[in-house]
Design a protein around this motif. Structure first.
Motif, PDB file in Angstrom:
ATOM      1  N   TRP A 155      33.338 -54.776  53.415  1.00 25.65           N
ATOM      2  CA  TRP A 155      32.364 -54.215  54.032  1.00 25.65           C
ATOM      3  C   TRP A 155      31.077 -54.386  53.070  1.00 25.65           C
ATOM      4  O   TRP A 155      31.219 -54.415  51.750  1.00 25.65           O
ATOM      5  CB  TRP A 155      32.791 -52.597  53.821  1.00 25.65           C
ATOM      6  N   ASP A 156      29.916 -54.614  53.843  1.00 26.95           N
ATOM      7  CA  ASP A 156      28.649 -54.899  52.898  1.00 26.95           C
ATOM      8  C   ASP A 156      27.849 -53.948  53.066  1.00 26.95           C
ATOM      9  O   ASP A 156      27.130 -53.682  54.425  1.00 26.95           O
ATOM     10  CB  ASP A 156      28.290 -56.307  53.209  1.00 26.95           C
ATOM     11  N   PHE A 157      27.430 -53.103  52.088  1.00 27.63           N
ATOM     12  CA  PHE A 157      26.359 -52.089  52.071  1.00 27.63           C
ATOM     13  C   PHE A 157      25.028 -52.407  51.404  1.00 27.63           C
ATOM     14  O   PHE A 157      24.380 -51.745  51.063  1.00 27.63           O
ATOM     15  CB  PHE A 157      27.014 -50.980  51.351  1.00 27.63           C
ATOM     16  N   LYS A 158      24.954 -53.779  51.271  1.00 27.95           N
ATOM     17  CA  LYS A 158      23.651 -54.211  50.405  1.00 27.95           C
ATOM     18  C   LYS A 158      23.599 -53.820  49.035  1.00 27.95           C
ATOM     19  O   LYS A 158      23.513 -54.827  48.310  1.00 27.95           O
ATOM     20  CB  LYS A 158      22.321 -53.790  51.172  1.00 27.95           C
ATOM     21  N   ALA A 159      23.656 -52.818  48.790  1.00 25.96           N
ATOM     22  CA  ALA A 159      23.585 -52.180  47.491  1.00 25.96           C
ATOM     23  C   ALA A 159      24.862 -52.480  46.743  1.00 25.96           C
ATOM     24  O   ALA A 159      24.910 -52.518  45.508  1.00 25.96           O
ATOM     25  CB  ALA A 159      22.907 -50.752  47.118  1.00 25.96           C
ATOM     26  N   TRP A 160      25.733 -52.489  47.334  1.00 24.77           N
ATOM     27  CA  TRP A 160      27.345 -52.632  46.718  1.00 24.77           C
ATOM     28  C   TRP A 160      28.048 -53.311  48.001  1.00 24.77           C
ATOM     29  O   TRP A 160      27.951 -52.965  49.006  1.00 24.77           O
ATOM     30  CB  TRP A 160      28.100 -51.669  46.307  1.00 24.77           C
ATOM     31  N   ALA A 161      29.402 -53.699  47.600  1.00 20.16           N
ATOM     32  CA  ALA A 161      30.320 -54.139  48.665  1.00 20.16           C
ATOM     33  C   ALA A 161      31.481 -54.347  48.213  1.00 20.16           C
ATOM     34  O   ALA A 161      31.809 -54.318  47.054  1.00 20.16           O
ATOM     35  CB  ALA A 161      29.983 -55.797  49.023  1.00 20.16           C
ATOM     36  N   PHE A 162      32.447 -54.067  49.244  1.00 18.39           N
ATOM     37  CA  PHE A 162      34.006 -54.171  49.100  1.00 18.39           C
ATOM     38  C   PHE A 162      34.520 -55.464  49.537  1.00 18.39           C
ATOM     39  O   PHE A 162      34.033 -55.812  50.635  1.00 18.39           O
ATOM     40  CB  PHE A 162      34.674 -52.917  49.714  1.00 18.39           C
ATOM     41  N   VAL A 163      35.420 -55.909  48.716  1.00 18.10           N
ATOM     42  CA  VAL A 163      36.046 -57.225  49.141  1.00 18.10           C
ATOM     43  C   VAL A 163      37.563 -56.838  49.220  1.00 18.10           C
ATOM     44  O   VAL A 163      38.096 -55.816  48.753  1.00 18.10           O
ATOM     45  CB  VAL A 163      36.132 -58.220  48.331  1.00 18.10           C
ATOM     46  N   LYS A 164      38.561 -57.729  49.986  1.00 16.28           N
ATOM     47  CA  LYS A 164      39.881 -57.490  50.089  1.00 16.28           C
ATOM     48  C   LYS A 164      40.583 -58.844  49.230  1.00 16.28           C
ATOM     49  O   LYS A 164      40.109 -59.882  49.770  1.00 16.28           O
ATOM     50  CB  LYS A 164      40.416 -57.449  51.291  1.00 16.28           C
ATOM     51  N   CYS A 165      41.296 -58.632  48.211  1.00 18.26           N
ATOM     52  CA  CYS A 165      42.164 -59.535  47.833  1.00 18.26           C
ATOM     53  C   CYS A 165      42.825 -60.319  48.578  1.00 18.26           C
ATOM     54  O   CYS A 165      43.581 -59.822  49.381  1.00 18.26           O
ATOM     55  CB  CYS A 165      42.861 -59.196  46.628  1.00 18.26           C
ATOM     56  N   GLY A 166      42.614 -61.760  48.466  1.00 13.71           N
ATOM     57  CA  GLY A 166      43.301 -62.747  49.357  1.00 13.71           C
ATOM     58  C   GLY A 166      44.786 -62.755  49.062  1.00 13.71           C
ATOM     59  O   GLY A 166      45.559 -63.632  49.845  1.00 13.71           O
ATOM     60  N   ASN A 167      45.353 -62.458  47.895  1.00 13.86           N
ATOM     61  CA  ASN A 167      46.719 -62.514  47.597  1.00 13.86           C
ATOM     62  C   ASN A 167      47.514 -61.337  47.617  1.00 13.86           C
ATOM     63  O   ASN A 167      48.521 -61.284  48.179  1.00 13.86           O
ATOM     64  CB  ASN A 167      46.658 -62.931  46.015  1.00 13.86           C
ATOM     65  N   CYS A 168      46.942 -60.253  47.011  1.00 12.64           N
ATOM     66  CA  CYS A 168      47.858 -58.806  47.085  1.00 12.64           C
ATOM     67  C   CYS A 168      47.279 -58.141  47.913  1.00 12.64           C
ATOM     68  O   CYS A 168      47.958 -57.023  48.466  1.00 12.64           O
ATOM     69  CB  CYS A 168      47.899 -58.309  45.781  1.00 12.64           C
ATOM     70  N   GLY A 169      45.909 -57.860  48.515  1.00 11.49           N
ATOM     71  CA  GLY A 169      45.602 -57.082  49.632  1.00 11.49           C
ATOM     72  C   GLY A 169      44.805 -55.836  49.204  1.00 11.49           C
ATOM     73  O   GLY A 169      44.209 -54.838  49.541  1.00 11.49           O
ATOM     74  N   LEU A 170      44.714 -55.787  47.712  1.00 14.20           N
ATOM     75  CA  LEU A 170      43.747 -54.722  47.002  1.00 14.20           C
ATOM     76  C   LEU A 170      42.463 -54.749  47.377  1.00 14.20           C
ATOM     77  O   LEU A 170      41.749 -55.862  47.336  1.00 14.20           O
ATOM     78  CB  LEU A 170      44.055 -54.974  45.504  1.00 14.20           C
ATOM     79  N   VAL A 171      41.863 -53.674  47.718  1.00 10.90           N
ATOM     80  CA  VAL A 171      40.524 -53.562  48.133  1.00 10.90           C
ATOM     81  C   VAL A 171      39.415 -52.978  47.003  1.00 10.90           C
ATOM     82  O   VAL A 171      40.068 -52.013  46.332  1.00 10.90           O
ATOM     83  CB  VAL A 171      40.091 -52.516  49.405  1.00 10.90           C
ATOM     84  N   TYR A 172      38.719 -53.865  46.762  1.00  9.20           N
ATOM     85  CA  TYR A 172      37.841 -53.247  45.348  1.00  9.20           C
ATOM     86  C   TYR A 172      36.291 -53.702  45.571  1.00  9.20           C
ATOM     87  O   TYR A 172      35.819 -54.562  46.438  1.00  9.20           O
ATOM     88  CB  TYR A 172      38.416 -53.762  44.306  1.00  9.20           C
ATOM     89  N   GLN A 173      35.650 -53.103  44.891  1.00  8.43           N
ATOM     90  CA  GLN A 173      34.191 -53.369  44.682  1.00  8.43           C
ATOM     91  C   GLN A 173      33.951 -54.441  44.030  1.00  8.43           C
ATOM     92  O   GLN A 173      34.362 -54.556  42.514  1.00  8.43           O
ATOM     93  CB  GLN A 173      33.396 -52.157  44.433  1.00  8.43           C
ATOM     94  N   ASN A 174      33.087 -55.517  44.549  1.00 11.60           N
ATOM     95  CA  ASN A 174      32.845 -56.866  43.866  1.00 11.60           C
ATOM     96  C   ASN A 174      31.557 -57.314  44.390  1.00 11.60           C
ATOM     97  O   ASN A 174      31.185 -57.640  45.571  1.00 11.60           O
ATOM     98  CB  ASN A 174      33.958 -57.763  44.061  1.00 11.60           C
ATOM     99  N   PRO A 175      30.564 -57.465  43.404  1.00 13.26           N
ATOM    100  CA  PRO A 175      30.560 -57.392  41.993  1.00 13.26           C
ATOM    101  C   PRO A 175      30.412 -55.630  41.593  1.00 13.26           C
ATOM    102  O   PRO A 175      30.572 -55.030  42.431  1.00 13.26           O
ATOM    103  CB  PRO A 175      29.454 -57.903  41.266  1.00 13.26           C
TER     104      PRO A 175
END
Length: 287
Positions: A30-50
């Motif tokens: 999910w991209d909110f412009k001011a921040w974004a969430f990504v999903k780890c391609g290995n374990c599936g953890l969702v986290y804000q990056n950067p």
């Protein structure tokens, strides 16, 4: 109730790798412009990056946050009471109080992210030694001043509790706010006694609401660095030496999003299916 979230005017974010498996492979969720969430391609953890630094993130919990906590104190405490009942606090108390009688010391209940100390005061009345940790200075000082409770101001790591000094540690809607929940659980495993318990409550990205609303989910906010599923939270707990005892779920629809009778039905169904908006995991350190 509205979830507190505050995006500072100036952000100094940095790229990170997955806090669960260390992988640098991820895909944009999910991209909110001011921040974004990504999903780890290995374990599936969702986290804000950067992500912002821990220091900058802690700075968001100021007087505005304190006022939010005061305004919602009764509601938050009620939800924690319900969660502790569901997870079996009575049974935990019977086990710990009976086993702890030999040394004559009261058991220690630590609430991390304790805000104004309402829960610490409550468990103290139940016979525990209640202690807390809170990063918001105003909230902690309010609890110390008005309730006379023991609150360490800062992070769990900064509190520097002794090894094996806590019988039960509780954190409600905290781990999603941290820059390194893995370090948090590592520290928890150090300070909890063998046979002691950890109660972790956090939004569940594998729940019904997250799946239905996607990027519009109420927990997809700027102050949440991590969005756990039952699977990823369980993996991180096990990685740090915890044994899973019980997993429960609640929250079918947010208040005000549907007529009361529909919300009540959705809440019961979500809890029965383990598909609620929030997950609570009771885990322990092996004897």
């Amino acid at each position: 109730m509205k979830t507190f979230s505050k995006v500072p005017a100036e952000n100094h974010y940095r790229q990170i790798c997955c806090n669960l498996c260390g992988s640098q492979k991820s895909e944009l969720l999910w991209d909110f412009k001011a921040w974004a969430f990504v999903k780890c391609g290995n374990c599936g953890l969702v986290y804000q990056n950067p992500q912002p630094s821990a220091k900058e993130l802690a700075g968001r919990y100021d007087s505005e946050y304190f006022n939010y906590e005061i305004e919602n104190e009764d509601a938050f405490f009620h939800l924690m009471e319900l969660g502790l009942k569901d997870v079996g606090l009575d049974a935990i108390e019977r086990r710990i109080f009976v086993e702890g009688k030999a040394d004559g010391e009261k058991p220690v209940f630590l609430d991390v992210g304790c805000a104004t100390g309402r829960l610490i005061e409550h468990v103290g009345n139940r016979g525990w030694i209640g202690r807390g940790v809170e990063v918001c200075r105003e909230a902690a000082e309010y609890g110390i001043r008005t309730r006379g409770v023991d609150i360490s101001i800062g992070t769990l790591e900064e509190a520097a509790f002794e090894d094996c000094s806590v019988d039960v540690m509780h954190s409600s809607h905290l781990v999603e706010h941290l820059t390194s929940p893995n370090d948090f659980f590592k520290e928890a495993s150090r300070i909890i006694k063998p046979g002691g318990f950890l109660i972790t409550v956090t939004p569940d990205i594998s729940g019904f609401q997250a799946r239905m609303f996607g990027s519009g989910w109420r927990s997809a906010i700027a102050d949440h660095m991590y969005l756990f599923s039952k699977k990823t939270l369980t993996k991180m707990l096990k990685k740090n030496g915890f044994i899973i005892n019980k997993t429960i779920s609640w929250g079918g629809l947010a208040a005000g999003s549907a007529p009361v009778y529909i919300k009540n039905m959705a809440d019961k169904l979500a809890k029965a299916l383990g598909a609620g908006d929030v997950v609570c995991i009771l885990s322990m350190i092996s004897d």
